[in-house]
Design a protein around this motif. Structure first.
Motif, PDB file in Angstrom:
ATOM      1  N   ASP A   1      -2.048   6.025  -3.848  1.00 21.35           N
ATOM      2  CA  ASP A   1      -3.117   6.032  -2.840  1.00 21.35           C
ATOM      3  C   ASP A   1      -3.869   4.719  -2.971  1.00 21.35           C
ATOM      4  OD1 ASP A   1      -5.245   6.362  -1.172  1.00 21.35           O
ATOM      5  OD2 ASP A   1      -5.864   8.308  -1.966  1.00 21.35           O
TER       6      ASP A   1
ATOM      7  N   VAL B   1       4.708   5.210   6.392  1.00 19.24           N
ATOM      8  CA  VAL B   1       3.387   5.309   5.773  1.00 19.24           C
ATOM      9  C   VAL B   1       2.385   4.351   6.408  1.00 19.24           C
ATOM     10  CG1 VAL B   1       2.066   4.932   3.654  1.00 19.24           C
ATOM     11  CG2 VAL B   1       4.206   6.213   3.562  1.00 19.24           C
TER      12      VAL B   1
ATOM     13  N   GLN C   1      -0.215   8.423  -8.430  1.00 17.34           N
ATOM     14  CA  GLN C   1      -1.002   8.488  -7.199  1.00 17.34           C
ATOM     15  C   GLN C   1      -2.326   7.740  -7.335  1.00 17.34           C
ATOM     16  OE1 GLN C   1      -2.582  12.238  -5.862  1.00 17.34           O
ATOM     17  NE2 GLN C   1      -2.848  11.522  -3.774  1.00 17.34           N
TER      18      GLN C   1
ATOM     19  N   MET D   1      -2.593  10.761   2.392  1.00 14.88           N
ATOM     20  CA  MET D   1      -1.850  10.417   1.181  1.00 14.88           C
ATOM     21  C   MET D   1      -1.747  11.614   0.241  1.00 14.88           C
ATOM     22  SD  MET D   1      -0.811   7.365   1.679  1.00 14.88           S
ATOM     23  CE  MET D   1      -0.125   6.990   0.069  1.00 14.88           C
TER      24      MET D   1
END
Length: 233
Positions: free
Chosen positions: A146, A95, A187, A164
């Motif tokens: 996120d 990521v 998220q 994301m």
């Protein structure tokens, strides 16, 4: 044995059985977003808020191929687990490195394609966890928060958010295919507290330790949302 003694034994045994049945055990698996990165652990936070027992077998840096070892370590407890939560797949994608590729080279398409390609392996990993757990346990895939800044504080910020979104959608689709739960609210857990905000819940890309990971406030917030969701089910 007298009738009274038999009755007392039955009452005690039944009461004990009810107590055992009522015990909730939350288990965490996966990577550093679940292990806590040395600053916290959202499964433990959730357990404390819910007043459930919580155990965390997640390991920083874990990829999907590391899940079998975690399942082996947790094997006995998994049989009595009532709830299992996990983040996995982020290290398979990379990521932080992927986001930097978007930031520095705007390489969104390649990174998004790689994120979407994780779905079959995620489904297989979720089913592996299912097979190792108590058949009555409730499993929940947790998306990665996120944590990207808002207000154009970094280059190609919008495409970082898009990346994301793709990763979250991939995890959600995989969870649906594996017939397990998904906690959507995670998220956006850091809304107003993104990277480079005045009160960030995540360390920035270049932090000497814990780079691009939630800080103590961040893990606590995830734990609060997980607890609230599990309480509502």
């Amino acid at each position: 044995m007298s009738t009274f003694t038999v009755l007392i034994s039955i009452v005690l045994c039944c009461g004990f059985a009810r107590n055992i049945e009522g015990v909730k055990l939350l288990i965490g698996l996966g990577d550093s977003f679940t292990s806590g990165g040395g600053t916290g652990s959202y499964p433990k936070v959730a357990g404390e808020l819910l007043k459930w027992q919580a155990l965390n077998y997640a390991k920083g840096g874990a990829k999907m191929n590391g899940i079998p070892a975690q399942l082996t370590t947790a094997a006995q407890k998994l049989q009595s687990a009532t709830h299992i939560v996990f983040t996995i797949g982020g290290n398979d994608l990379g990521v932080a490195d992927s986001l930097l590729q978007v930031v520095l080279m705007n390489n969104y398409t390649a990174v998004a394609t790689k994120a979407a390609s994780l779905k079959p392996r995620l489904v297989a990993t979720y089913k592996m966890i299912q097979a190792a757990a108590n058949p009555n346990a409730k499993l929940y895939a947790i998306p990665y928060v996120d944590f990207i800044s808002v207000g154009n504080k970094i280059p190609n910020e919008a495409n970082c958010h898009r990346m994301m979104d793709v990763l979250t959608a991939t995890i959600k689709d995989a969870a649906s295919e594996a017939n397990i739960g998904f906690i959507d609210s995670i998220q956006t857990a850091f809304k107003g507290h993104e990277m480079y905000s005045s009160d960030p819940y995540v360390d920035d890309f270049f932090a000497s330790k814990n780079a691009a990971h939630p800080n103590a406030k961040g893990y606590a917030k995830i734990g609060q949302l997980v607890a609230a969701y599990l309480q509502s089910q």
